[in-house]
Design a protein around this motif. Structure first.
Motif, PDB file in Angstrom:
ATOM      1  N   SER A 199       0.844  -1.201   0.000  1.00 49.72           N
ATOM      2  CA  SER A 199       0.000   0.000   0.000  1.00 49.72           C
ATOM      3  C   SER A 199       0.883   1.258   0.000  1.00 49.72           C
ATOM      4  N   ALA A 200       1.988   1.202   0.752  1.00 50.56           N
ATOM      5  CA  ALA A 200       2.888   2.368   0.791  1.00 50.56           C
ATOM      6  C   ALA A 200       3.576   2.576  -0.558  1.00 50.56           C
ATOM      7  N   TYR A 201       3.971   1.475  -1.183  1.00 49.49           N
ATOM      8  CA  TYR A 201       4.604   1.554  -2.514  1.00 49.49           C
ATOM      9  C   TYR A 201       3.621   2.151  -3.529  1.00 49.49           C
ATOM     10  N   LEU A 202       2.369   1.711  -3.472  1.00 48.12           N
ATOM     11  CA  LEU A 202       1.357   2.241  -4.403  1.00 48.12           C
ATOM     12  C   LEU A 202       1.112   3.728  -4.178  1.00 48.12           C
ATOM     13  N   ALA A 203       1.104   4.125  -2.907  1.00 45.48           N
ATOM     14  CA  ALA A 203       0.881   5.546  -2.585  1.00 45.48           C
ATOM     15  C   ALA A 203       2.001   6.397  -3.163  1.00 45.48           C
ATOM     16  N   LYS A 204       3.232   5.907  -3.052  1.00 51.04           N
ATOM     17  CA  LYS A 204       4.371   6.644  -3.613  1.00 51.04           C
ATOM     18  C   LYS A 204       4.258   6.696  -5.127  1.00 51.04           C
ATOM     19  N   LYS A 205       3.916   5.557  -5.728  1.00 52.39           N
ATOM     20  CA  LYS A 205       3.812   5.485  -7.194  1.00 52.39           C
ATOM     21  C   LYS A 205       2.674   6.376  -7.714  1.00 52.39           C
ATOM     22  N   ALA A 206       1.633   6.507  -6.899  1.00 50.32           N
ATOM     23  CA  ALA A 206       0.485   7.337  -7.300  1.00 50.32           C
ATOM     24  C   ALA A 206       0.904   8.793  -7.519  1.00 50.32           C
ATOM     25  N   LEU A 207       1.962   9.211  -6.818  1.00 55.47           N
ATOM     26  CA  LEU A 207       2.427  10.608  -6.954  1.00 55.47           C
ATOM     27  C   LEU A 207       3.033  10.877  -8.331  1.00 55.47           C
ATOM     28  N   LEU A 208       3.372   9.803  -9.058  1.00 52.68           N
ATOM     29  CA  LEU A 208       3.952   9.983 -10.396  1.00 52.68           C
ATOM     30  C   LEU A 208       2.869  10.264 -11.437  1.00 52.68           C
ATOM     31  N   ARG A 209       1.633   9.937 -11.080  1.00 52.45           N
ATOM     32  CA  ARG A 209       0.543  10.128 -12.046  1.00 52.45           C
ATOM     33  C   ARG A 209       0.256  11.603 -12.239  1.00 52.45           C
ATOM     34  N   LYS A 210      -0.057  11.969 -13.462  1.00 51.19           N
ATOM     35  CA  LYS A 210      -0.291  13.385 -13.770  1.00 51.19           C
ATOM     36  C   LYS A 210      -1.463  13.943 -12.971  1.00 51.19           C
ATOM     37  N   ILE A 211      -1.309  15.179 -12.515  1.00 49.04           N
ATOM     38  CA  ILE A 211      -2.405  15.854 -11.824  1.00 49.04           C
ATOM     39  C   ILE A 211      -3.512  16.106 -12.840  1.00 49.04           C
ATOM     40  N   GLY A 212      -4.735  15.797 -12.429  1.00 47.00           N
ATOM     41  CA  GLY A 212      -5.859  15.978 -13.351  1.00 47.00           C
ATOM     42  C   GLY A 212      -6.236  14.668 -14.026  1.00 47.00           C
ATOM     43  N   SER A 213      -5.321  13.661 -13.962  1.00 49.71           N
ATOM     44  CA  SER A 213      -5.681  12.347 -14.507  1.00 49.71           C
ATOM     45  C   SER A 213      -6.480  11.616 -13.427  1.00 49.71           C
ATOM     46  N   HIS A 214      -7.240  10.596 -13.839  1.00 52.17           N
ATOM     47  CA  HIS A 214      -8.041   9.873 -12.858  1.00 52.17           C
ATOM     48  C   HIS A 214      -7.913   8.374 -13.048  1.00 52.17           C
ATOM     49  N   SER A 215      -8.259   7.649 -12.003  1.00 53.99           N
ATOM     50  CA  SER A 215      -8.298   6.189 -12.075  1.00 53.99           C
ATOM     51  C   SER A 215      -9.329   5.793 -13.130  1.00 53.99           C
ATOM     52  N   ASP A 216      -9.081   4.685 -13.823  1.00 54.74           N
ATOM     53  CA  ASP A 216     -10.091   4.241 -14.805  1.00 54.74           C
ATOM     54  C   ASP A 216     -11.197   3.417 -14.137  1.00 54.74           C
ATOM     55  N   LYS A 217     -11.103   3.227 -12.809  1.00 56.64           N
ATOM     56  CA  LYS A 217     -12.186   2.532 -12.088  1.00 56.64           C
ATOM     57  C   LYS A 217     -13.176   3.589 -11.606  1.00 56.64           C
ATOM     58  N   PRO A 218     -14.443   3.499 -12.020  1.00 56.68           N
ATOM     59  CA  PRO A 218     -15.409   4.557 -11.691  1.00 56.68           C
ATOM     60  C   PRO A 218     -15.512   4.870 -10.187  1.00 56.68           C
ATOM     61  N   HIS A 219     -15.512   3.820  -9.319  1.00 60.40           N
ATOM     62  CA  HIS A 219     -15.675   4.105  -7.876  1.00 60.40           C
ATOM     63  C   HIS A 219     -14.442   4.798  -7.300  1.00 60.40           C
ATOM     64  N   ILE A 220     -13.279   4.542  -7.899  1.00 65.59           N
ATOM     65  CA  ILE A 220     -12.054   5.186  -7.408  1.00 65.59           C
ATOM     66  C   ILE A 220     -11.984   6.620  -7.928  1.00 65.59           C
ATOM     67  N   ARG A 221     -12.394   6.796  -9.168  1.00 66.24           N
ATOM     68  CA  ARG A 221     -12.420   8.151  -9.734  1.00 66.24           C
ATOM     69  C   ARG A 221     -13.344   9.053  -8.892  1.00 66.24           C
ATOM     70  N   GLU A 222     -14.497   8.478  -8.539  1.00 65.76           N
ATOM     71  CA  GLU A 222     -15.461   9.220  -7.707  1.00 65.76           C
ATOM     72  C   GLU A 222     -14.831   9.607  -6.363  1.00 65.76           C
ATOM     73  N   MET A 223     -14.099   8.653  -5.804  1.00 64.66           N
ATOM     74  CA  MET A 223     -13.437   8.879  -4.512  1.00 64.66           C
ATOM     75  C   MET A 223     -12.389   9.995  -4.652  1.00 64.66           C
ATOM     76  N   GLU A 224     -11.619   9.975  -5.744  1.00 63.85           N
ATOM     77  CA  GLU A 224     -10.589  11.012  -5.978  1.00 63.85           C
ATOM     78  C   GLU A 224     -11.238  12.390  -6.055  1.00 63.85           C
ATOM     79  N   GLU A 225     -12.341  12.462  -6.791  1.00 69.97           N
ATOM     80  CA  GLU A 225     -12.996  13.768  -6.988  1.00 69.97           C
ATOM     81  C   GLU A 225     -13.616  14.275  -5.685  1.00 69.97           C
ATOM     82  N   GLU A 226     -14.265  13.353  -4.968  1.00 71.62           N
ATOM     83  CA  GLU A 226     -14.914  13.743  -3.705  1.00 71.62           C
ATOM     84  C   GLU A 226     -13.875  14.211  -2.677  1.00 71.62           C
ATOM     85  N   LEU A 227     -12.780  13.454  -2.580  1.00 69.41           N
ATOM     86  CA  LEU A 227     -11.751  13.814  -1.592  1.00 69.41           C
ATOM     87  C   LEU A 227     -11.083  15.136  -1.934  1.00 69.41           C
TER      88      LEU A 227
END
Ligand code: SF4
Length: 280
Positions: A199-227
């Motif tokens: 989980s910690a490795y994924l969190a670090k890797k998530a920081l490499l993703r472009k700002i404004g991009s979203h997960s392709d999983k609808p429930h995760i995308r929703e979570m990103e936007e809500e948070l």
């Protein structure tokens, strides 16, 4: 089998260390620019202007964006048809970090032991994550990480019954507790699932993703936007002096996990969320 000499690795890592520290990635820069129009606090607006001006000066003068040039975090995607010649890959990466931080006049922030705390004077060793992939190339990403924000990161071993609401609560609480310490506006990387270290490795890797991009999983995308919306309503604001630009982006990565658990890691990063990459 394709041969790649360690000398090419050394030169590439050296160049990426300097580049990552002096040139703010376009997505972070643009997110700061966009925030200026949305920021309601005059002080917050002024700080955002100072942050982009600082990034402009760093780029034109080839100087670090921040005095904390970080611990060198390196992600390596190693093609399984590559053979490294003339030495060890790990040694080559560390030599590249050594040369990059020395020749680029970047601050050396690494101590050799967590308790004795003697500076290694060349910012080595790096933290290196290896991933074996198909092909005959190596992709190297250098992501220098400052510890003002790293120190505000958390891992929660939640229960499955905590559900998605429990996860959101933990993530939001982490940002709230971080307050001004990670030099907001922050970028929030989240890793959900796997086990403790995954989980910690994924969190670090998530920081490499472009700002404004979203997960392709609808429930995760929703979570990103809500948070993102909730975090920006916390009132922390740029540099913690109030406002509605607390977070530039929330990137969540997921992985399958065990029936009995729900690990959630939150890696907080700052307005100097950096990385530079190259493929050899
Ligand atoms: S948290 Fe970021 S901006 Fe703040 S001192 Fe560390 S690297 Fe610099």
């Amino acid at each position: 089998m394709r041969e790649i000499s360690v000398n090419e690795i050394i030169e590439t890592v050296k160049r990426l260390c300097i580049e990552a520290n002096c040139i703010l990635n376009d997505d972070v820069y643009n997110a700061l620019e966009c925030s200026k129009c949305k920021e309601t606090s005059p002080v917050g607006k002024e700080i955002l202007c100072q942050l982009t001006k600082n990034a402009d000066i760093a780029k034109s003068e080839n100087m670090p964006i921040c005095q904390d040039t970080g611990m060198a975090i390196i992600f390596v995607e190693m093609g399984q048809e590559v053979h490294i010649s003339d030495g060890s890959l790990t040694d080559a990466i560390n030599e590249g970090v050594r040369r990059g931080y020395t020749e680029g006049y970047l601050r050396k922030s690494v101590v050799s032991d967590p308790f004795i705390r003697v500076n290694t004077k060349d910012n080595t060793p790096a933290v290196i994550h290896y991933d074996i992939v198909q092909g005959d190339k190596i992709k190297i990403t250098v992501a220098p990480k400052g510890f003002g924000s790293e120190n505000m990161s958390r891992v929660y071993m939640l229960k499955p019954s905590d559900g998605i609401e429990g996860a959101k609560k933990a993530i939001l609480e982490t940002v709230k507790e971080a307050g001004p310490n990670p030099c907001p506006p922050m970028v929030v990387g989240v890793g959900c699932g796997g086990n403790f270290e995954m989980s910690a490795y994924l969190a670090k890797k998530a920081l490499l993703r472009k700002i404004g991009s979203h997960s392709d999983k609808p429930h995760i995308r929703e979570m990103e936007e809500e948070l993102l919306e909730k975090m920006n309503n916390l009132g922390i604001g740029p540099q913690g002096l109030g406002g509605n630009t607390t977070v530039l982006g929330v990137n969540i990565e997921t992985y399958p996990t065990h029936i009995a658990g729900m690990p959630i890691a939150i890696n907080i990063s700052c307005h100097v969320t950096r990385h530079a990459e190259a493929t050899i």
